[in-house]
Structure formats: C-alpha cells, structure tokens
Design a protein around this motif. Structure first.
Motif, short mmCIF file in Angstrom:
data_model
loop_
_atom_site.label_atom_id
_atom_site.label_comp_id
_atom_site.label_asym_id
_atom_site.label_seq_id
_atom_site.Cartn_x
_atom_site.Cartn_y
_atom_site.Cartn_z
N LEU A 46 14.21 -12.83 -5.69
CA LEU A 46 13.71 -11.62 -5.06
C LEU A 46 14.85 -10.63 -4.80
O LEU A 46 14.75 -9.45 -5.15
N GLU A 47 15.91 -11.09 -4.19
CA GLU A 47 17.01 -10.18 -3.85
C GLU A 47 17.70 -9.65 -5.10
O GLU A 47 18.09 -8.47 -5.15
N ASN A 48 17.82 -10.48 -6.12
CA ASN A 48 18.42 -10.03 -7.38
C ASN A 48 17.56 -8.94 -8.02
O ASN A 48 18.08 -7.93 -8.54
N ASN A 53 9.24 -18.17 9.73
CA ASN A 53 10.60 -18.42 9.24
C ASN A 53 10.59 -18.97 7.82
O ASN A 53 11.23 -19.97 7.50
N LYS A 54 9.85 -18.26 6.95
CA LYS A 54 9.72 -18.75 5.58
C LYS A 54 9.41 -17.60 4.64
O LYS A 54 8.78 -16.61 5.02
N LEU A 55 9.88 -17.73 3.41
CA LEU A 55 9.55 -16.80 2.32
C LEU A 55 8.61 -17.51 1.36
O LEU A 55 8.92 -18.60 0.87
N TRP A 56 7.47 -16.89 1.09
CA TRP A 56 6.52 -17.45 0.11
C TRP A 56 6.53 -16.60 -1.16
O TRP A 56 6.92 -15.43 -1.14
N GLY A 57 6.05 -17.19 -2.25
CA GLY A 57 6.00 -16.49 -3.52
C GLY A 57 7.29 -16.69 -4.28
O GLY A 57 7.66 -17.80 -4.65
N MET A 58 8.02 -15.61 -4.53
CA MET A 58 9.28 -15.68 -5.26
C MET A 58 10.36 -16.39 -4.45
O MET A 58 10.35 -16.37 -3.21
N GLU A 59 11.30 -17.00 -5.14
CA GLU A 59 12.47 -17.58 -4.48
C GLU A 59 13.38 -16.44 -3.97
O GLU A 59 13.44 -15.36 -4.56
N ARG A 60 14.07 -16.69 -2.86
CA ARG A 60 14.85 -15.62 -2.23
C ARG A 60 15.91 -15.04 -3.16
O ARG A 60 16.08 -13.82 -3.23
N ASP A 61 16.63 -15.88 -3.88
CA ASP A 61 17.66 -15.37 -4.79
C ASP A 61 17.06 -14.47 -5.86
O ASP A 61 17.61 -13.41 -6.19
N LYS A 66 12.12 -1.22 -13.58
CA LYS A 66 11.94 -2.33 -12.65
C LYS A 66 11.52 -1.72 -11.31
O LYS A 66 12.27 -0.96 -10.71
N VAL A 67 10.30 -2.06 -10.88
CA VAL A 67 9.72 -1.44 -9.70
C VAL A 67 9.40 -2.49 -8.65
O VAL A 67 8.83 -3.55 -8.96
#
Length: 386
Positions: free
Chosen positions: A100-102, A90-98, A5-6
C-alpha cells in the motif's frame, strides 16, 4: 493519455450503504475503464467509527463494512485492490502495508473523495493531490470557520466541488481563498440499464434528519435537514390520487406513522440500502425520483445535483427535484423537472406522467451527456494536469 497510478481515498466501510458505496464504485470503475491503475484507500480517525446498519449504530467492529466493500470491489473487477486501516482495531485489511505505501508514494494522483480520511505522509506523496467536495455550502462554511478543516483542504493541489455554481462566486459563500473547479459525480451508464416496465412509484432514498449541519449565512439559519422540507409538502399524496409516492428514509422515528397517515408509502432506508444491490434495483424499478433538496443549496443556488439522482436519470427514470441552481449547466424540463412548493410539486409530477415515455428518454439523454463516467473523469483528470 498514459496509464496513471491512482489512489482513490474515501469511506465505504465507515458508511456501507447503497448510495455511498455506489458513488465510489462509479469513481473506481470509471477510472479503470479509462485505462488507469486504481486502488481504493480508507483510513480512520477518532471521528470515524464504522457504522453497522444491522446494529443501527457505529462501533469499532468493521466486519460488516469490510464485507460490503470487498464484494463491491469484486463486482467492478478490483478484488483485492483496496485497503482499510482501522485505528480502533489496530489493523490494516486488504492490501499489505508495504504494498500500500509503495503504491501511494509512487502514485500519480491521490483523489480524496469527500475529505474525511486522515492525510498520512505516504498518501500525500502522490505527484498530484486532489480533493472533491461532495457536500457544497456546508463544506465551504466549515472551511471558512474552522482552521483545522481549512488546513486539511489546503494540503491538496486541486480542489473540486459538485456545487457547480460555487466557483463563480454567485452563492455569496466565503471560499477562503480556495479556487474550486466544478465537477459532476460520474455514473458508469451500463451498470444502470433502462428496464421496460414503467415502475410503480416515485421514490427516493436518504436520511431524514442530521444534527449539527445547519449553517448561518448572513445572519440567517440555513437548514441541512430534509425533514423540514417534507413537512411543507406532507399533504401532497392527497392531491394526486392513484400516484404512489415512496418516502424511503432512515431515522424517521415517530414521523413515519404521521407521514404514512397522510398517504406516503413510508419505508426504512437502512433496511433497503444495507444491500447495495437492493438499492440498485429499487432505483431501476421506480417510476422516477421525487425528492426535496437541502435548504442550504436551494437558497444559495449552489448547483448541487445528487449522484443518486444521476443514477435515476441513467436508468431512464425522470427526476423531479427542488431547484438548487443546476439549470446553469443541466437542461431542465424534459426528464429533469424542478419544483418549488406543494402546488408546483403536484404540477411537476402531472407533467411527467402526461408524457412519461418522452421524459424517460430525456432522463437517459441527460445522463449520457452530463454524467457518463468516461466524460466526467476524463475532464477531472485533465483539470489535474494529466
């Protein structure tokens, strides 16, 4: 090797132009082709307002860059596998934050390309954190003289540089205690096929000037500016009747008319490079690349070799470039020819034209041996312990 996983961290939305985006596309596609699971992550800090080539300046609005990135990711089979975090919007685009962080906290490798994004806590949870210096000499000079930059780099575990001679210590630049590993920028070869036509012009694409990137080494100023180098060969076209020399640069301003008057075919790099596919086809349709290098890399012989030049080689387009010491690891003389000064530049171009098919074949051969993404990235992963 098991499936990894990269996370590839870098900037594309921030500078959505052909060379930058293609560099990342090769990295991402290459890792995927090796069988690994990959996402692209871009984050912003106060210094990273996204540039919009349609406007000609940077602003908080990232819409153009996000469109370019999304289309590029779709083209390499990674649609939706990207994230762009904007502190300005003040926004994240593309993947959902959860998600992405996971992904980040469970990643095997965080690969930080160019070292420009903030190192937020979830990104640094990867088992191995590696960084690639893509601007050798300037990077080492900045690390040696700036505590913040040195601390930023040393938060990683593995340190790569495309200045392949830097790890040997031969350049004389202060390495600040960092043990660099040489690497080359990967190229996915089948994305750069050899076209039959010989091409019309020797070309290159780049930035004419850059403020604040000169360095002082042992009391001597070493320039980062290409404009200073071209000034020395401004009369070159007049010595080569019938040979077309394109000068495709951004930011030439009043120099554009002056160089055109000396016989250069001047073009605006922003107009070309804002379309990553136009950039791609421009290289494929060139006769070859003729370009200068930055004085920093020439004088200290860092071994730097451009990822852009590598795509010319992959396309079977010979590269004629000033010597930065890359002859320590790349074969020079057939497909890749060096020069120093206007007289040698003329001779180098005439050399390539005297047996163009041989130089075309030599160019592709160098790309296959030294820049094939499968080989380059496998070596990089091995150096990271995988």
């Amino acid at each position: 090797m098991r499936k990894l996983k990269v996370v590839v961290g870098g900037y594309a939305v921030g500078f959505p132009l052909g060379g930058q985006v293609w560099m990342l596309m090769h990295m991402l596609k290459g890792l995927t082709r090796l069988g690994h699971e990959v996402i692209f992550l871009e984050d912003t800090a106060e210094w990273a307002l996204p540039f919009d080539p349609n406007k000609g300046y940077a602003s908080a609005d990232s819409s153009h860059g996000r469109k370019v990135l999304a289309e590029a990711m779709e083209a390499i089979g990674l649609g939706g596998r990207w994230a762009y975090n904007s502190i300005f919007e003040n926004k994240l685009w593309g993947m959902e934050r959860d998600a992405l962080e996971n992904y980040c906290v469970n990643a095997d490798l965080f690969l930080n390309v160019s070292g420009v994004i903030p190192l937020r806590e979830p990104y640094m949870k990867a088992k191995v954190r590696a960084i690639i210096d893509t601007d050798p000499i300037f990077t080492q000079s900045k690390i040696a003289g700036d505590d913040w930059t040195r601390d930023y780099y040393k938060r990683h575990d593995v340190f790569f540089t495309v200045g392949c001679n830097i790890p040997t210590g031969s350049t004389g630049i202060d390495l600040a205690g960092i043990e660099y590993i040489p690497t080359r920028m990967p190229v996915v070869l089948d994305m750069w096929p050899m076209r039959e036509a010989p091409g019309q012009a020797f070309t290159t694409i780049g930035s004419w000037d850059a403020q604040g990137r000169d360095i002082v080494h042992e009391g001597k100023r070493l320039s980062w500016r290409k404009c200073e180098k071209y000034e020395r060969i401004i009369d070159l076209p007049s010595t080569l009747p019938g040979v077309v020399l394109d000068l495709t640069m951004s930011g030439m301003k009043e120099d554009a008319k002056r160089f055109a008057a000396h016989g250069w075919n001047v073009r605006d790099a922003l107009l070309l490079s804002k379309d990553i596919w136009a950039y791609h086809d421009y290289i494929l349709d060139s006769k070859g690349e003729f370009t200068v290098a930055k004085e920093q890399n020439i004088q200290l012989k860092s071994g730097w070799f451009s990822d852009r030049s590598a795509t010319y080689l992959a396309s079977g387009r010979p590269v004629i470039v000033e010597d930065t010491g890359f002859g320590t690891y790349l074969p020079v003389g057939e497909g890749l020819v060096t020069f120093d000064g206007v007289d040698n530049a003329k001779a180098a171009i005439e050399n390539v034209l005297s047996d163009y098919p041989r130089h075309r074949a030599g160019a592709r051969r160098i790309a296959e041996e030294f820049f094939d993404a499968d080989k380059v990235l496998a070596e990089l992963l091995a150096a990271c312990g995988f």
